[in-house]
Design an enzyme around this catalytic site. Structure first.
Site, mmCIF file in Angstrom:
data_model
loop_
_atom_site.group_PDB
_atom_site.id
_atom_site.type_symbol
_atom_site.label_atom_id
_atom_site.label_comp_id
_atom_site.label_asym_id
_atom_site.label_seq_id
_atom_site.Cartn_x
_atom_site.Cartn_y
_atom_site.Cartn_z
ATOM 1 C CG MET A 159 -21.966 78.668 -65.508
ATOM 2 S SD MET A 159 -23.039 77.869 -66.717
ATOM 3 C CE MET A 159 -24.397 79.029 -66.805
ATOM 4 C CE LYS A 160 -20.740 74.961 -58.093
ATOM 5 N NZ LYS A 160 -19.814 73.921 -57.634
ATOM 6 C CG HIS A 172 -24.926 73.602 -60.130
ATOM 7 N ND1 HIS A 172 -25.775 73.175 -59.137
ATOM 8 C CD2 HIS A 172 -23.669 73.411 -59.653
ATOM 9 C CE1 HIS A 172 -25.050 72.739 -58.109
ATOM 10 N NE2 HIS A 172 -23.771 72.875 -58.399
ATOM 11 C CG ASN A 191 -26.569 73.684 -54.555
ATOM 12 O OD1 ASN A 191 -27.300 72.755 -54.864
ATOM 13 N ND2 ASN A 191 -25.260 73.550 -54.347
ATOM 14 C CD GLU A 192 -24.858 71.516 -51.386
ATOM 15 O OE1 GLU A 192 -24.106 71.959 -50.501
ATOM 16 O OE2 GLU A 192 -24.452 70.837 -52.348
ATOM 17 C CD GLU A 208 -24.521 68.435 -57.256
ATOM 18 O OE1 GLU A 208 -23.745 68.053 -56.371
ATOM 19 O OE2 GLU A 208 -25.088 69.552 -57.238
ATOM 20 C CD1 TRP A 262 -19.998 66.448 -58.982
ATOM 21 C CD2 TRP A 262 -21.614 67.246 -60.293
ATOM 22 N NE1 TRP A 262 -20.051 67.815 -58.805
ATOM 23 C CE2 TRP A 262 -21.044 68.326 -59.600
ATOM 24 C CE3 TRP A 262 -22.657 67.511 -61.198
ATOM 25 C CZ2 TRP A 262 -21.479 69.648 -59.766
ATOM 26 C CZ3 TRP A 262 -23.083 68.820 -61.360
ATOM 27 C CH2 TRP A 262 -22.486 69.867 -60.645
HETATM 28 O O1 9MR Z 1 -17.511 69.134 -58.002
HETATM 29 C C1 9MR Z 1 -17.436 70.513 -57.721
HETATM 30 C C2 9MR Z 1 -15.992 70.927 -57.516
HETATM 31 O O2 9MR Z 1 -15.264 70.754 -58.716
HETATM 32 C C3 9MR Z 1 -15.922 72.375 -57.082
HETATM 33 O O3 9MR Z 1 -14.589 72.691 -56.752
HETATM 34 C C4 9MR Z 1 -16.814 72.599 -55.883
HETATM 35 C C5 9MR Z 1 -16.831 74.063 -55.494
HETATM 36 O O4 9MR Z 1 -17.351 74.855 -56.516
HETATM 37 O O5 9MR Z 1 -18.143 72.177 -56.153
HETATM 38 C C6 9MR Z 1 -18.248 70.815 -56.506
HETATM 39 O O6 9MR Z 1 -19.594 70.493 -56.797
HETATM 40 C C7 9MR Z 1 -20.502 70.559 -55.714
HETATM 41 C C8 9MR Z 1 -21.824 71.024 -56.283
HETATM 42 O O7 9MR Z 1 -21.671 72.262 -56.906
HETATM 43 C C9 9MR Z 1 -22.880 71.119 -55.195
HETATM 44 N N1 9MR Z 1 -23.018 69.863 -54.507
HETATM 45 C C10 9MR Z 1 -21.785 69.309 -53.978
HETATM 46 C C11 9MR Z 1 -20.750 69.187 -55.087
HETATM 47 C C12 9MR Z 1 -19.465 68.592 -54.528
HETATM 48 O O8 9MR Z 1 -18.900 69.451 -53.598
#
Ligand code: 9MR
Length: 451
Positions: free
Chosen positions: A174-175, A208, A256-257, A364, A411
């Site tokens: 969902m990104k 998210h 985010n971030e 997370e 997570w």
């Molecule tokens: O855990 C997630 C990983 O499977 C994905 O490949 C990555 C890119 O979409 O994102 C990871 O999750 C991140 C989260 O969305 C934001 N905070 C950091 C997490 C770890 O990178």
């Protein structure tokens, strides 16, 4: 090595045996110590038994097995105190359900006894065939969530998800890079499947993340239109997505971030460059316009350990509250380690959010057991530290004011599926379940934090 004795007996002419060509060892090669076995993690765990094995030890003609209820081996389980066994595998039986046992083994060869093996532990399942204690979601007075991937919403994953959790976050589907892969082509296949699964099964969805610099599609990074066209495109994307999931997605991490790790400054990104420093509040306002009921979160990492970054992010949020920019909650990403941060640090950082009257999301959550890469297997000691850290996190969360409670999101389900393996490139075991779907001490730590 055993004594080698080759006697070639020849009956000589005189009729008496002659020893010749003898090659004899007098025992000087006898090893001073016998190797201790190295036990694998117990398997085939039932309510009353489990199986344990170890590689065959050269020179051993048997083994002695101890099973105890404590790690110090003072409370032995009858009859398993130095019990003799000839093979390098063993089934321990007649045990109590939902009880933790510790096992160690020694090799023996005639009078020699090796050192003790490593200690492995196992918790028998409860009599009904599930884990001891309540499901996490029943034990907690807040929502307990997990990051999911759409292709794992079935089988044993689904069974555990439905038993333990009442909320999900999509780990990556969902990104923006997935939902908006190319210009003019919004693709909600994966997000629809995830949200529909949750709705059908009665779980909440935490959305998210609409805007994240690390999940921005290339075409957006390389956007060729004007800044105004860029902003309109982002507004459409946010409004279309939030409207689509209105009433189904309870909350969104909208941005985010957004902050750098050091300096307390906004991170540079294509969004900031093209829309200005106020890009965040624009996104928040569009989200609220699309869904007046959805809960709007800001989510970031290192919030406990990096006070300058935390202060900068909280100042932004305070400013939003002062000026009526919609925001309901703050997500502290809990990518932490077994030894850091301290409970006190987590507690005081949490208070800074709850003092603002906002919802706090411990998002997370994963707890690295091997941050220094000094382990090849998860040791009992490290698993205990991890259990304690999980307990502390949950204790802190459980003690925040009721009106700030939103939930804790873990997570991922099991250790072999964590993003951390690829990210750090070395072994770790940061989650609540083992690769074989058995629960870990960390899971028990979660329940303990709620007591
Ligand atoms: O855990 C997630 C990983 O499977 C994905 O490949 C990555 C890119 O979409 O994102 C990871 O999750 C991140 C989260 O969305 C934001 N905070 C950091 C997490 C770890 O990178």
């Amino acid at each position: 090595m055993h004594i080698i004795l080759i006697r070639l007996l020849v009956i000589g002419a005189i009729g008496s045996p002659i020893l010749f060509g003898a090659c004899e060892s007098d025992g000087a090669d006898e090893p001073a110590v016998l190797m201790a076995p190295n036990l694998s993690a117990p398997t085939e765990v039932t309510a009353s038994s489990f199986f344990v094995d170890w590689p065959f030890i050269e020179g051993a003609d048997g083994y002695q097995i101890d099973v105890a209820r404590d790690e110090a081996f003072t409370d032995f389980v009858e009859p398993y105190q130095g019990i003799r066994h000839n093979f390098s595998e063993f089934t321990v039986s007649d045990l109590e359900p939902a009880t933790t046992y510790y096992v160690r083994v020694r090799s023996i060869s005639r009078d020699l006894v090796s050192d003790n093996s490593n200690v492995v532990s196992v918790t028998t399942i409860n009599a009904s065939g599930s884990e001891p204690g309540s499901p996490l979601k029943d034990a907690a007075e807040f929502s307990v969530g997990m990051a999911v991937q759409v292709n794992k919403l079935n089988g044993q994953h689904q069974e555990i998800l439905l038993r333990e959790y009442d909320q999900i976050t999509s780990e990556y589907e969902m990104k923006m890079n997935i939902m908006y892969p190319s210009e003019g082509n919004l693709d909600f296949t994966q997000s629809d499947a995830t949200v529909n699964w949750a709705v059908e099964n009665g779980l909440d969805v935490h959305g998210h993340a609409l805007i994240w610099h690390n999940a921005t599609p290339t075409w957006v990074e390389e956007f060729s239109g004007t800044d105004q066209e860029f902003e309109t495109m982002i507004e459409d994307y946010i409004k279309t997505t939030v409207t689509r999931y209105k009433g189904k997605v309870k909350s969104w991490d909208v941005v985010n971030e957004a902050f750098e790790d050091v300096g307390g400054v906004l991170r540079n990104s294509v969004f900031r460059e093209k829309m200005g420093d106020d890009y965040i509040e624009k996104c928040y306002r569009w989200t609220r316009e699309a869904d007046p009921d959805v809960l709007i979160f800001y989510n970031d990492y290192n919030m406990v350990t990096h006070p300058v970054k935390r202060t900068a992010a909280l100042n932004m949020v305070k400013d939003f509250l002062d000026r009526g920019v919609p925001i309901d909650g703050f997500g502290y990403q809990m990518h932490i380690s077994h030894d850091n941060p301290s409970k006190e640090a987590i507690e005081s950082a949490a208070k800074e959010v709850t003092d603002l009257g906002l919802l706090l999301h411990f998002s997370e959550l994963d707890v690295r057991a091997n941050p220094a890469n000094d382990l090849e297997v998860l040791t009992i000691q490290r698993a205990n530290y991890q259990q304690n850290k999980v307990r502390e996190v949950v204790e802190v969360y459980n003690a925040i004011p009721e009106e700030s409670k939103f939930g804790i999101t873990i997570w991922g389900m099991k250790d072999d599926e964590t993003w951390l393996l690829e990210f750090w490139g070395h072994p770790d075991w940061p989650l609540l379940y083992n690769a074989d779907f058995s629960f870990k001490r960390a899971h028990t730590g979660f329940l303990e934090g709620l007591e």
